[in-house]
Design an enzyme around this catalytic site. Structure first.
Site, PDB file in Angstrom:
ATOM      1  N   GLU A   4     -34.695-133.932  -7.853  1.00 50.63           N
ATOM      2  CA  GLU A   4     -36.047-134.041  -8.400  1.00 50.63           C
ATOM      3  C   GLU A   4     -36.466-135.513  -8.462  1.00 50.63           C
ATOM      4  O   GLU A   4     -35.637-136.400  -8.680  1.00 50.63           O
ATOM      5  CB  GLU A   4     -36.109-133.404  -9.793  1.00 50.63           C
TER       6      GLU A   4
ATOM      7  N   GLY B 228     -39.335-132.888  -5.139  1.00 51.10           N
ATOM      8  CA  GLY B 228     -37.885-132.942  -5.013  1.00 51.10           C
ATOM      9  C   GLY B 228     -37.538-133.347  -3.584  1.00 51.10           C
ATOM     10  O   GLY B 228     -38.194-132.916  -2.639  1.00 51.10           O
TER      11      GLY B 228
ATOM     12  N   GLY C 188     -46.407-121.226 -15.901  1.00 51.21           N
ATOM     13  CA  GLY C 188     -46.899-122.564 -16.243  1.00 51.21           C
ATOM     14  C   GLY C 188     -48.404-122.564 -16.388  1.00 51.21           C
ATOM     15  O   GLY C 188     -49.116-122.040 -15.539  1.00 51.21           O
TER      16      GLY C 188
ATOM     17  N   THR D  66     -37.891-124.153 -13.939  1.00 52.52           N
ATOM     18  CA  THR D  66     -38.057-123.123 -12.904  1.00 52.52           C
ATOM     19  C   THR D  66     -36.870-122.153 -12.848  1.00 52.52           C
ATOM     20  O   THR D  66     -37.063-120.960 -12.617  1.00 52.52           O
ATOM     21  CB  THR D  66     -38.319-123.756 -11.529  1.00 52.52           C
TER      22      THR D  66
ATOM     23  N   ARG E 237     -54.618-129.362 -16.337  1.00 56.20           N
ATOM     24  CA  ARG E 237     -55.746-130.162 -15.864  1.00 56.20           C
ATOM     25  C   ARG E 237     -56.940-129.326 -15.428  1.00 56.20           C
ATOM     26  O   ARG E 237     -57.958-129.866 -14.996  1.00 56.20           O
ATOM     27  CB  ARG E 237     -55.267-131.060 -14.710  1.00 56.20           C
TER      28      ARG E 237
ATOM     29  N   LEU F 224     -43.306-117.015  -9.770  1.00 57.90           N
ATOM     30  CA  LEU F 224     -43.353-117.764 -11.031  1.00 57.90           C
ATOM     31  C   LEU F 224     -44.783-118.152 -11.365  1.00 57.90           C
ATOM     32  O   LEU F 224     -45.459-118.805 -10.566  1.00 57.90           O
ATOM     33  CB  LEU F 224     -42.493-119.032 -10.940  1.00 57.90           C
TER      34      LEU F 224
ATOM     35  N   ARG G 232    -104.254 -96.481  -5.637  1.00 60.07           N
ATOM     36  CA  ARG G 232    -104.901 -97.741  -5.992  1.00 60.07           C
ATOM     37  C   ARG G 232    -106.358 -97.442  -6.337  1.00 60.07           C
ATOM     38  O   ARG G 232    -106.881 -96.376  -6.010  1.00 60.07           O
ATOM     39  CB  ARG G 232    -104.830 -98.721  -4.819  1.00 60.07           C
TER      40      ARG G 232
ATOM     41  N   ASN H  82     -86.902 -99.979 -10.181  1.00 57.02           N
ATOM     42  CA  ASN H  82     -85.760 -99.107 -10.452  1.00 57.02           C
ATOM     43  C   ASN H  82     -85.296 -99.181 -11.902  1.00 57.02           C
ATOM     44  O   ASN H  82     -84.491 -98.393 -12.325  1.00 57.02           O
ATOM     45  CB  ASN H  82     -84.589 -99.449  -9.516  1.00 57.02           C
TER      46      ASN H  82
ATOM     47  N   LYS I  18     -54.420-120.647 -15.044  1.00 52.81           N
ATOM     48  CA  LYS I  18     -54.621-121.353 -13.765  1.00 52.81           C
ATOM     49  C   LYS I  18     -54.531-120.419 -12.563  1.00 52.81           C
ATOM     50  O   LYS I  18     -55.376-120.465 -11.669  1.00 52.81           O
ATOM     51  CB  LYS I  18     -53.599-122.478 -13.632  1.00 52.81           C
TER      52      LYS I  18
HETATM   53  C1  UD1 Z   1     -41.073-127.974  -8.122  1.00 51.73           C
HETATM   54  C2  UD1 Z   1     -39.679-128.250  -7.556  1.00 51.73           C
HETATM   55  C3  UD1 Z   1     -39.729-129.484  -6.654  1.00 51.73           C
HETATM   56  C4  UD1 Z   1     -40.753-129.287  -5.553  1.00 51.73           C
HETATM   57  C5  UD1 Z   1     -42.121-128.921  -6.152  1.00 51.73           C
HETATM   58  C6  UD1 Z   1     -43.079-128.529  -5.068  1.00 51.73           C
HETATM   59  C7  UD1 Z   1     -38.141-127.505  -9.307  1.00 51.73           C
HETATM   60  C8  UD1 Z   1     -37.225-127.948 -10.391  1.00 51.73           C
HETATM   61  N1  UD1 Z   1     -38.789-128.465  -8.652  1.00 51.73           N
HETATM   62  O1  UD1 Z   1     -41.394-129.105  -8.935  1.00 51.73           O
HETATM   63  O2  UD1 Z   1     -38.457-129.729  -6.075  1.00 51.73           O
HETATM   64  O3  UD1 Z   1     -40.851-130.442  -4.766  1.00 51.73           O
HETATM   65  O4  UD1 Z   1     -41.996-127.794  -7.042  1.00 51.73           O
HETATM   66  O5  UD1 Z   1     -44.352-128.386  -5.599  1.00 51.73           O
HETATM   67  O6  UD1 Z   1     -38.252-126.333  -9.046  1.00 51.73           O
HETATM   68  N2  UD1 Z   1     -42.778-122.557 -13.894  1.00 51.73           N
HETATM   69  C9  UD1 Z   1     -42.580-121.540 -14.791  1.00 51.73           C
HETATM   70  N3  UD1 Z   1     -41.832-121.766 -15.893  1.00 51.73           N
HETATM   71  C10 UD1 Z   1     -41.243-122.969 -16.127  1.00 51.73           C
HETATM   72  C11 UD1 Z   1     -41.468-124.007 -15.203  1.00 51.73           C
HETATM   73  C12 UD1 Z   1     -42.229-123.770 -14.090  1.00 51.73           C
HETATM   74  O7  UD1 Z   1     -43.068-120.433 -14.607  1.00 51.73           O
HETATM   75  O8  UD1 Z   1     -40.553-123.080 -17.149  1.00 51.73           O
HETATM   76  C13 UD1 Z   1     -43.582-122.279 -12.698  1.00 51.73           C
HETATM   77  C14 UD1 Z   1     -44.908-123.020 -12.756  1.00 51.73           C
HETATM   78  O9  UD1 Z   1     -45.938-122.158 -13.203  1.00 51.73           O
HETATM   79  C15 UD1 Z   1     -45.161-123.418 -11.312  1.00 51.73           C
HETATM   80  C16 UD1 Z   1     -43.770-123.460 -10.696  1.00 51.73           C
HETATM   81  O10 UD1 Z   1     -42.897-122.796 -11.581  1.00 51.73           O
HETATM   82  O11 UD1 Z   1     -45.882-122.412 -10.626  1.00 51.73           O
HETATM   83  C17 UD1 Z   1     -43.308-124.869 -10.412  1.00 51.73           C
HETATM   84  O12 UD1 Z   1     -43.137-125.573 -11.603  1.00 51.73           O
HETATM   85  P1  UD1 Z   1     -43.522-127.101 -11.722  1.00 51.73           P
HETATM   86  O13 UD1 Z   1     -43.188-127.550 -13.083  1.00 51.73           O
HETATM   87  O14 UD1 Z   1     -44.904-127.333 -11.235  1.00 51.73           O
HETATM   88  O15 UD1 Z   1     -42.478-127.752 -10.711  1.00 51.73           O
HETATM   89  P2  UD1 Z   1     -42.619-129.148  -9.987  1.00 51.73           P
HETATM   90  O16 UD1 Z   1     -42.325-130.232 -10.946  1.00 51.73           O
HETATM   91  O17 UD1 Z   1     -43.890-129.214  -9.264  1.00 51.73           O
END
Ligand code: UD1
Ligand code: CA
Length: 455
Positions: A158, A144, A14, A84, A18, A11, A426, A372, A25
């Protein structure tokens, strides 16, 4: 037991808010490799046959970066960022095609290892349908929580949805999850978005499976392994962990690092047994060093091979597309760029060698420069074997110098030189008897007169 196939869903849809960057990212680099490529490489090493990557709209660059290490990777686009589970389902075709084990990983956890992937698969082989990667968090806020009843994992709650009692749980979800391919789609399709964030949570898979009487396991992982990077400061933290790992690995291979904490590696730096590295040495990508090589303090190497017994630095710079032969000496303030130095070449001080090939046993004097670049194009300099290049020689390329040539100090060489010749390029030295002493006296008198006038 027949070998089980592994499919990875990565995945990366996102955007890091920041990072304050034009770059997505997951393409920010750790040890000179994009974070998402680290994750893909670990998955590949763990034996994944199929890798699907979920990216945001228009992020073909992220897919392309992953394909550089996993050519068969397929890209999927998640158009709306709805959570996710929603992201995972963007790769529905990849899940449908999976036969045994599926691992869902995040593109912003560059420290995850192949070993962690392997360990997550073990409970699947024993009949679990889902496996969470759990760790004991010093500060669980934001993660979570892994909820258990006895030895059963019953839910991942969560942070935003947890009640006060659940919030006290310190066993947290690292984010990585393994699913049995046979159950993945029925479970994922059952996930709704009635929660605090209004998102489709992948983690709801756990509660749904448990309610259906299916087994969920938790595997304890190292917190560093699943560390997510959301800011430049966390990127630097990940870099620090990665550098520690790379230093340990180099020493494990038999390299001596006098001051390991001052040496910086690229993800692909290859040292051999009995490579010796002094303090403050930096490796860019693509460096491979043979046994018995010494790299002295404050040297910078990138994109080069260094053959056995060579001595580099202190204060040397070896730039990409360079090949340093056996027993070569490259000394202080010598820059080598797209250049091959054959066996036993010595360039011990203050030189620039670019687009050059220098034959065995040739000695390059201090201050030697290959010109060069003519302002528009780069040109080669080819120097034969056992040549003596005097100090402060300017070699204007394109140029070919034969074997056993002697180039007088201070020469500007603009035309090719045949084997065995001696070349002076030279001005002739002119000597005027007594003239020096007379001038020095005149000057002394002038200065005294000026001082008497108060000037
Ligand atoms: C997620 C977990 C959480 C865990 C934490 C660890 C879920 C619901 N929660 O939370 O239990 O403790 O990771 O770091 O999974 N992403 C997408 N599309 C989306 C949403 C997210 O591609 O619609 C990708 C993001 O790029 C990221 C990853 O999924 O790489 C995690 O998403 P993020 O929103 O950061 O989840 P957390 O809230 O950190
Ligand atoms: Ca996160």
């Amino acid at each position: 037991m027949p070998a089980r196939n592994l499919s990875i869903i990565l995945l990366a849809a996102g955007e890091g808010t920041r990072m304050k960057s034009m770059r997505p990212k997951v393409l920010h680099e750790v040890a000179h490799r994009p974070m998402v490529v680290h994750v893909a490489a670990a998955a590949h090493e763990a034996g994944s046959d199929a890798l699907a990557i979920v990216v945001g709209p228009g992020r073909e660059d992220v897919v392309a970066a992953v394909r550089a290490v996993v050519p068969g990777a397929t890209g999927f686009t998640q158009y709306d960022r709805l959570g996710t589970a929603h992201a995972v389902l963007a790769a529905r075709a990849a899940i449908a095609a999976a036969s045994d084990d599926i691992i869902i990983a995040f593109g912003d956890t560059p420290l995850v290892t192949a070993d962690t992937f392997r360990r997550l698969r073990t409970p699947l082989a024993a009949g679990a349908v889902a496996v969470v990667a759990a760790f004991e968090a010093a500060n669980p806020t934001g993660y979570g929580r892994v909820l258990r009843e006895g030895d059963r994992v019953v839910a991942v709650r969560e942070d935003k949805d947890a009640n006060p009692q659940e919030k006290r749980v310190t066993l947290c979800n690292g984010g990585l999850m393994a699913l049995a391919a046979s159950q993945a789609l029925p479970l994922l399709d059952a996930i709704g978005n009635a929660n605090a964030k209004g998102e489709y949570y992948l983690t709801d898979v756990v509660e749904i499976a448990a309610q259906r009487g299916l087994r969920v396991a938790a595997v304890t992982v190292d917190e560093a392994d699943i560390m997510g990077v959301n800011s430049r400061a966390q990127l630097a933290d990940a870099e620090a962990v990665m550098q520690r790992r790379l230093r340990s690995a180099a020493m494990e291979e038999g390299a001596t690092l006098v001051a390991p904490e001052t040496v910086f590696f690229a993800h692909d730096t290859r040292l051999s047994a009995d490579t010796w590295v002094g303090p403050h040495v930096v490796f860019g990508p693509g460096v491979s060093i043979e046994t018995g090589v010494e790299i002295h303090a404050f040297s910078h190497l990138a994109g080069c091979t260094v053959a056995r017994g060579a001595r580099i630095g202190p204060f040397a710079r070896i730039r990409p597309k360079s090949r340093i032969g056996a027993d070569v000496h490259v000394g202080n303030f010598v820059e080598v760029n797209r250049t091959a130095l054959q066996t036993k070449v010595e360039a011990n001080h203050l030189a620039y060698l670019g687009d050059a090939t220098i034959g065995e046993g040739t000695n390059v004097g201090a201050g030697t420069i290959t010109c060069n670049f003519d302002g528009a194009d780069k040109h080669p300099t080819v120097i034969g074997k056992h040549v003596f290049v005097g100090s402060n020689v300017t070699l204007v390329a394109p140029l070919k110098i034969g074997d056993e040539v002697l180039i007088a100090a201070g020469s500007t060489v603009t035309a090719d030189v045949p084997d065995s010749a001696m070349v002076f390029g030279r001005a002739q030295q002119v000597v005027k008897p007594e003239r020096g002493k007379a001038r020095i006296r005149d000057n002394r008198i002038k200065r005294a007169a000026r001082k008497a006038k108060g000037g």
